[in-house]
Design a protein around this motif. Structure first.
Motif, PDB file in Angstrom:
ATOM      1  N   ALA A   1      -0.690   1.295  12.172  1.00 17.16           N
ATOM      2  CA  ALA A   1       0.322   1.059  11.388  1.00 17.16           C
ATOM      3  C   ALA A   1       0.208  -0.068  10.254  1.00 17.16           C
ATOM      4  CB  ALA A   1       1.496   0.583  12.027  1.00 17.16           C
ATOM      5  N   GLU A   2      -0.559  -1.109  10.550  1.00 16.01           N
ATOM      6  CA  GLU A   2      -0.693  -1.888   9.552  1.00 16.01           C
ATOM      7  C   GLU A   2      -1.685  -1.602   8.465  1.00 16.01           C
ATOM      8  OE1 GLU A   2      -2.549  -5.612  11.345  1.00 16.01           O
ATOM      9  OE2 GLU A   2      -0.717  -6.334  11.910  1.00 16.01           O
ATOM     10  N   CYS A   3      -2.596  -0.657   8.799  1.00 13.02           N
ATOM     11  CA  CYS A   3      -3.477  -0.154   7.912  1.00 13.02           C
ATOM     12  C   CYS A   3      -2.808   0.690   6.798  1.00 13.02           C
ATOM     13  CB  CYS A   3      -4.610   0.500   8.362  1.00 13.02           C
ATOM     14  SG  CYS A   3      -5.827  -0.437   9.145  1.00 13.02           S
ATOM     15  N   THR A   4      -1.905   1.650   7.370  1.00 10.17           N
ATOM     16  CA  THR A   4      -1.119   2.381   6.355  1.00 10.17           C
ATOM     17  C   THR A   4      -0.058   1.507   5.651  1.00 10.17           C
ATOM     18  OG1 THR A   4       0.505   3.099   8.075  1.00 10.17           O
ATOM     19  CG2 THR A   4      -1.407   4.597   7.907  1.00 10.17           C
ATOM     20  N   GLN A   5       0.456   0.630   6.108  1.00 11.39           N
ATOM     21  CA  GLN A   5       1.178  -0.293   5.476  1.00 11.39           C
ATOM     22  C   GLN A   5       0.575  -0.931   4.282  1.00 11.39           C
ATOM     23  OE1 GLN A   5       4.850  -0.047   5.875  1.00 11.39           O
ATOM     24  NE2 GLN A   5       4.444  -1.033   3.641  1.00 11.39           N
ATOM     25  N   ARG A   6      -0.424  -1.328   4.578  1.00 12.41           N
ATOM     26  CA  ARG A   6      -1.348  -1.862   3.262  1.00 12.41           C
ATOM     27  C   ARG A   6      -1.433  -0.975   2.404  1.00 12.41           C
ATOM     28  NH1 ARG A   6      -4.402  -4.854   7.521  1.00 12.41           N
ATOM     29  NH2 ARG A   6      -6.042  -3.331   7.273  1.00 12.41           N
TER      30      ARG A   6
ATOM     31  N   LEU B   1      -0.351   1.775   1.647  1.00 12.05           N
ATOM     32  CA  LEU B   1       1.388   2.154   0.583  1.00 12.05           C
ATOM     33  C   LEU B   1       1.863   0.993   0.005  1.00 12.05           C
ATOM     34  CD1 LEU B   1       3.387   4.038   3.774  1.00 12.05           C
ATOM     35  CD2 LEU B   1       2.242   4.938   1.353  1.00 12.05           C
ATOM     36  N   ASP B   2       1.379  -0.172   0.312  1.00  9.81           N
ATOM     37  CA  ASP B   2       1.561  -1.244  -0.598  1.00  9.81           C
ATOM     38  C   ASP B   2       1.147  -1.340  -1.674  1.00  9.81           C
ATOM     39  OD1 ASP B   2       3.412  -2.456   1.463  1.00  9.81           O
ATOM     40  OD2 ASP B   2       2.037  -3.848   2.086  1.00  9.81           O
ATOM     41  N   MET B   3      -0.255  -0.805  -1.704  1.00  9.53           N
ATOM     42  CA  MET B   3      -1.013  -0.577  -2.857  1.00  9.53           C
ATOM     43  C   MET B   3      -0.795   0.728  -3.677  1.00  9.53           C
ATOM     44  SD  MET B   3      -4.711  -1.824  -1.734  1.00  9.53           S
ATOM     45  CE  MET B   3      -4.976  -0.912  -0.178  1.00  9.53           C
ATOM     46  N   GLU B   4      -0.285   1.848  -3.083  1.00  9.79           N
ATOM     47  CA  GLU B   4       0.048   2.949  -3.723  1.00  9.79           C
ATOM     48  C   GLU B   4       1.044   3.716  -2.944  1.00  9.79           C
ATOM     49  OE1 GLU B   4      -2.994   5.950  -4.868  1.00  9.79           O
ATOM     50  OE2 GLU B   4      -4.532   4.608  -4.454  1.00  9.79           O
ATOM     51  N   PRO B   5       2.170   3.284  -3.122  1.00  6.94           N
ATOM     52  CA  PRO B   5       3.561   3.790  -2.655  1.00  6.94           C
ATOM     53  C   PRO B   5       3.766   5.183  -2.703  1.00  6.94           C
ATOM     54  CG  PRO B   5       4.243   2.327  -4.399  1.00  6.94           C
ATOM     55  CD  PRO B   5       2.555   2.349  -4.197  1.00  6.94           C
ATOM     56  N   ASP B   6       3.130   6.041  -3.804  1.00  4.05           N
ATOM     57  CA  ASP B   6       3.351   7.256  -4.114  1.00  4.05           C
ATOM     58  C   ASP B   6       2.047   8.015  -3.711  1.00  4.05           C
ATOM     59  OD1 ASP B   6       5.850   6.928  -4.760  1.00  4.05           O
ATOM     60  OD2 ASP B   6       5.529   6.586  -6.807  1.00  4.05           O
ATOM     61  N   ASN B   7       1.194   7.735  -2.836  1.00  3.45           N
ATOM     62  CA  ASN B   7       0.004   8.398  -2.354  1.00  3.45           C
ATOM     63  C   ASN B   7       0.485   9.324  -1.254  1.00  3.45           C
ATOM     64  OD1 ASN B   7      -2.415   9.068  -0.699  1.00  3.45           O
ATOM     65  ND2 ASN B   7      -3.491   7.611  -2.612  1.00  3.45           N
ATOM     66  N   SER B   8       0.317  10.543  -1.738  1.00  2.00           N
ATOM     67  CA  SER B   8       0.893  11.427  -0.534  1.00  2.00           C
ATOM     68  C   SER B   8       0.091  11.516   0.744  1.00  2.00           C
ATOM     69  CB  SER B   8       0.761  12.986  -0.891  1.00  2.00           C
ATOM     70  OG  SER B   8      -0.509  13.401  -1.380  1.00  2.00           O
ATOM     71  N   LEU B   9      -1.250  11.297   0.776  1.00  2.18           N
ATOM     72  CA  LEU B   9      -2.053  11.170   1.861  1.00  2.18           C
ATOM     73  C   LEU B   9      -1.867   9.858   2.761  1.00  2.18           C
ATOM     74  CD1 LEU B   9      -4.539  12.333   3.896  1.00  2.18           C
ATOM     75  CD2 LEU B   9      -5.949  11.160   2.326  1.00  2.18           C
ATOM     76  N   CYS B  10      -1.563   8.743   2.055  1.00  8.53           N
ATOM     77  CA  CYS B  10      -1.150   7.546   2.706  1.00  8.53           C
ATOM     78  C   CYS B  10       0.113   7.755   3.511  1.00  8.53           C
ATOM     79  CB  CYS B  10      -1.095   6.370   1.900  1.00  8.53           C
ATOM     80  SG  CYS B  10      -2.474   6.028   1.085  1.00  8.53           S
ATOM     81  N   LEU B  11       1.185   8.576   2.674  1.00 12.44           N
ATOM     82  CA  LEU B  11       2.486   8.753   3.361  1.00 12.44           C
ATOM     83  C   LEU B  11       2.482   9.727   4.619  1.00 12.44           C
ATOM     84  CD1 LEU B  11       4.451   9.277  -0.065  1.00 12.44           C
ATOM     85  CD2 LEU B  11       5.073   7.548   1.782  1.00 12.44           C
ATOM     86  N   ALA B  12       1.588  10.705   4.465  1.00 13.08           N
ATOM     87  CA  ALA B  12       1.402  11.628   5.590  1.00 13.08           C
ATOM     88  C   ALA B  12       0.553  10.846   6.729  1.00 13.08           C
ATOM     89  CB  ALA B  12       0.505  12.944   5.239  1.00 13.08           C
ATOM     90  N   VAL B  13      -0.458  10.032   6.591  1.00  7.93           N
ATOM     91  CA  VAL B  13      -0.744   9.352   7.675  1.00  7.93           C
ATOM     92  C   VAL B  13       0.157   8.408   8.483  1.00  7.93           C
ATOM     93  CG1 VAL B  13      -2.741   7.691   8.340  1.00  7.93           C
ATOM     94  CG2 VAL B  13      -3.226   9.675   6.904  1.00  7.93           C
TER      95      VAL B  13
END
Length: 167
Positions: free
Chosen positions: A19-24, A26-38
């Motif tokens: 969860a920390e990794c995905t939050q980091r 998303l902090d860098m790219e809040p509109d990255n669909s793959l990050c959002l999916a993960v």
């Protein structure tokens, strides 16, 4: 992956780190669909926070409706929620979007799981076999196939799959 495959020595800590990794990310790219999916996967599969997961998947698909992984992972969430028909529809769309994906075994594995949720156990076995032909050590696929054999009352096949899983 270590949690799902039973390799984690501390699943709670590993879920927290994921969860920390995905939050980091998303902090860098809040509109990255793959990050959002993960992030949706973490909410759905690791934290059992289905409403939060659904929000992340839908946001990912709004941003990029052609993101195969977002369709695939959102399908799994629907399978967890016993929305089998929706799960199958989404995983099939994911596979159509990326038909020769190097992770084809994963697409087939998760499609098998979606079909178990949809109570189409014969199709689940067929897809599990396709997945295992590409990656014969994928533990989740073996578990799904075992479940499908159980529901089909295929005792011999169930025992063979259980032995393969134990190996």
């Amino acid at each position: 992956m270590s949690i799902w495959n039973g390799w984690s020595t501390d699943p709670k800590q590993d879920a927290h780190l994921a969860a920390e990794c995905t939050q980091r990310a998303l902090d860098m790219e809040p509109d990255n669909s793959l990050c959002l999916a993960v992030d949706g996967v973490i909410h759905s599969a690791l934290n059992n926070a289905q409403p939060a997961a659904e929000k992340q998947f839908e946001k990912a698909l709004d941003i990029n409706p052609n993101d195969a992984m977002s369709w695939l992972f959102s399908g799994v969430m629907h399978a967890f929620r016993d929305n089998g028909a929706v799960a199958v529809e989404r995983v099939e769309k994911a596979h159509r979007l990326s038909p020769i994906d190097p992770l084809g075994y994963l697409y087939n594995s998760l499609a098998s799981f979606a079909n178990v949720s949809n109570e189409d156990y014969a199709r689940a076995v067929e897809l599990a076999d396709k997945s295992l032909a590409l990656n014969d050590r994928h533990v989740s696929t073996l578990r799904t196939k075992l479940c499908a054999h159980f529901h089909l009352d295929q005792t011999e096949e169930m025992h063979a799959t259980a032995q393969q899983l134990q190996r």
